[in-house]
Motif scaffolding. Sequence first.
Motif, PDB file in Angstrom:
ATOM      1  N   TYR A 161       0.780  -1.346   0.017  1.00 22.08           N
ATOM      2  CA  TYR A 161      -0.249   0.079   0.058  1.00 22.08           C
ATOM      3  C   TYR A 161       1.126   1.126   0.010  1.00 22.08           C
ATOM      4  O   TYR A 161       1.936   1.325   0.562  1.00 22.08           O
ATOM      5  N   GLN A 162       0.396   2.254  -0.687  1.00 16.19           N
ATOM      6  CA  GLN A 162       1.279   3.561  -0.732  1.00 16.19           C
ATOM      7  C   GLN A 162       1.048   3.954   0.799  1.00 16.19           C
ATOM      8  O   GLN A 162      -0.447   3.989   1.583  1.00 16.19           O
ATOM      9  N   PHE A 190       0.396  -0.538  -6.850  1.00 16.73           N
ATOM     10  CA  PHE A 190       1.594   0.301  -6.106  1.00 16.73           C
ATOM     11  C   PHE A 190       2.512  -0.847  -5.915  1.00 16.73           C
ATOM     12  O   PHE A 190       3.802  -0.232  -6.012  1.00 16.73           O
ATOM     13  N   LYS A 236      -0.057   4.662  -7.424  1.00 16.35           N
ATOM     14  CA  LYS A 236      -1.362   4.758  -6.537  1.00 16.35           C
ATOM     15  C   LYS A 236      -2.573   4.414  -7.392  1.00 16.35           C
ATOM     16  O   LYS A 236      -2.736   4.643  -8.637  1.00 16.35           O
ATOM     17  N   ASP A 295      -6.046   5.921  -6.456  1.00 14.56           N
ATOM     18  CA  ASP A 295      -7.003   6.699  -5.776  1.00 14.56           C
ATOM     19  C   ASP A 295      -8.478   6.371  -6.019  1.00 14.56           C
ATOM     20  O   ASP A 295      -8.904   7.481  -6.597  1.00 14.56           O
ATOM     21  N   ASN A 334      -5.068   4.814  -1.658  1.00 16.07           N
ATOM     22  CA  ASN A 334      -5.173   3.513  -1.995  1.00 16.07           C
ATOM     23  C   ASN A 334      -6.573   3.082  -2.469  1.00 16.07           C
ATOM     24  O   ASN A 334      -7.661   3.723  -1.866  1.00 16.07           O
TER      25      ASN A 334
END
Length: 658
Positions: free
Chosen positions: A324-325, A439, A445, A447, A501
Amino acid sequence: MNYTDFSVAEDVKLKLYKSMLKPRMIEEKMLILLRQGKISKWFSGIGQEAISIGITTALDSDEYILPMHRNLGVFTTREIPLFRLFAQWQGKASGFTQGRDRSFHFGTQDFKIVGMISHLGPQLGVADGIALAHKLKKENKVTAVFTGEGATSEGDFHEALNVASVWDLPVLFCVENNGYGLSTPTNEQFKCEHIADKGVGYGMESHIIDGNNILEVYSKVSQLVRDMRINPRPVMLEFKTFRMRGHEEASGTKYVPQDLLDMWGEKDPLENFTKYLLDENLLSEKVIENYKAEIQAEIDDNLKIAFNENSIVPNESKELSEVYQNFKYKDITPNKETKNIRLIDAISDGLRASMKRFDNLVIMGQDVAEYGGVFKITDGFVEDFGKERVRNTPICESAIVSAAMGLSINGMKAVMEMQFADFASSGFNPIVNYLAKSFYRWGEKADVVIRMPCGGGVAAGPFHSQTNEAWFTKTPGLKVVYPAFPYDAKGLLATAIEDPNPVMFFEHKGLYRSIYQEVPVDYYSLPLGKASLLSQGDQITIVTYGAGVHWALETLEKNKGISADLLDLRTLQPLDITAIYDSVKKTGKLIILQEDSLFGGIASDISALVMENCFEHLDGPVKRVGSLETPIPFNAQLEQQYLAKSRFESALRELIDY
């Protein structure tokens, strides 16, 4: 091959020649390294270089290109440092995926390239999203996406063309018709005479181009993209070409008739263009030698860098930390003004507040605009935010999920409403293979929030009632939120939209209009991964979420003598396992309630974790309660029998008495 019909400046012709020569020489070197075992796989684009080079040269350097695995020329024309490409193919850390993926399965924002995944179709919808972002930001940019003739049979292809056509998106759909999808010839893949005909079927301007003529490719694409920037619209290009080598080298070409290989061999784009430039005295053998020496030195120098780089040393914590970012949650506390609203109102208010907070946020879904969505959650949004940001979509779940990803890539946020959570199956591939993995693979990402109206108890039958959260909790890279109360729904939705994420946001339809709560009027946030302790006791721990929370509360209200910790998980990924462990260590008994059918659900994993980590604290077996192992029936009596609610009280008492 006819080069005389195209007016191209001499310096551009030489640039195109050198740009074609470079990937050809790299490929020839890679084929040697493949035989030496120094790279593991190779997808050859020999004979197709004119398409990659012509298109990339015609586009501006800040316009996105989404290539395939035979488009080495896209990467070299964008002047990516060769040592990074070589490191990518060797699985080294300085490659674009740090050894996590191979070949051309990567992207790079620095060079505005977004690579494909093995499930070919989603990148077409991603191109739609990137182009939509350009259009919304009023940037006169074109997005080019590549695919092969085989992938034009995929549903994603048709969905992406339809969306681009309906929305007038400036996407250049580039189809390389190279004769074979692995070993299957085109006459076994589609019946239409030309692939370009498929574009016409979607009301789209379509052209057929000689993919082996570099001047025709460059000239026609240049002319088109200049006009597309001013008059945004999708255009489909079918490039007639041929794949001179196997699908990948191990496949070989034994299934291809020799006379066909010979015919296309005579149409080699590099050899023919070289002869033309020599005949026109634009090129000399000496200049060719100099070009080759310069390119060979670049290849050798960069190979040395890649070969000298140490092999990756696995680091478990690094791998786990980069799924995950990183998202730094900021607690936003509202003032004390509240109003008593339903769950559905809280979600609507949360969406509205986020639309005001983020002017780059776009809502997409079937019937979400003037109609307000089938549940009326976005009712009035068009009046407040306009149809550009509140977008009705065709029934194209897969393409819209992919388009949401494209919006994210191009600097925007997206909320997509699945009309019902059940329909996520039609968009499953881009959710679990594109959004979830981007990611980790190349640091990009996603988003995106996907809203998932779900749940039974409303007599909606097998296709409108599933609670399918376990499909997504199994997939690393996705976050899964499942609130049970209006207050939680509004705050968690705000955080989900802020989080870069991908988030699957489950909303129980049966709770939409039945659950009221005092909810702050202002914008506020709540952390993901933090369970809510609704009641405290010492006999037993009850862990649940969604409608199960209210079933458990009803049961405890009915059985006031039971002293229980009741944990509402609120989010399933990340999971607040610490809160569960702490409660179990206190009570010694655990029952997990889920609306989903029992086998393979979140309850099974929680049970296993507790058994592995809290076994010595348990005074009885961990008990799971879920719905029947059947699809969800329509008839009210059958549905009540199906739901876990009907079995929870007896299971709770049984465990307490153990």
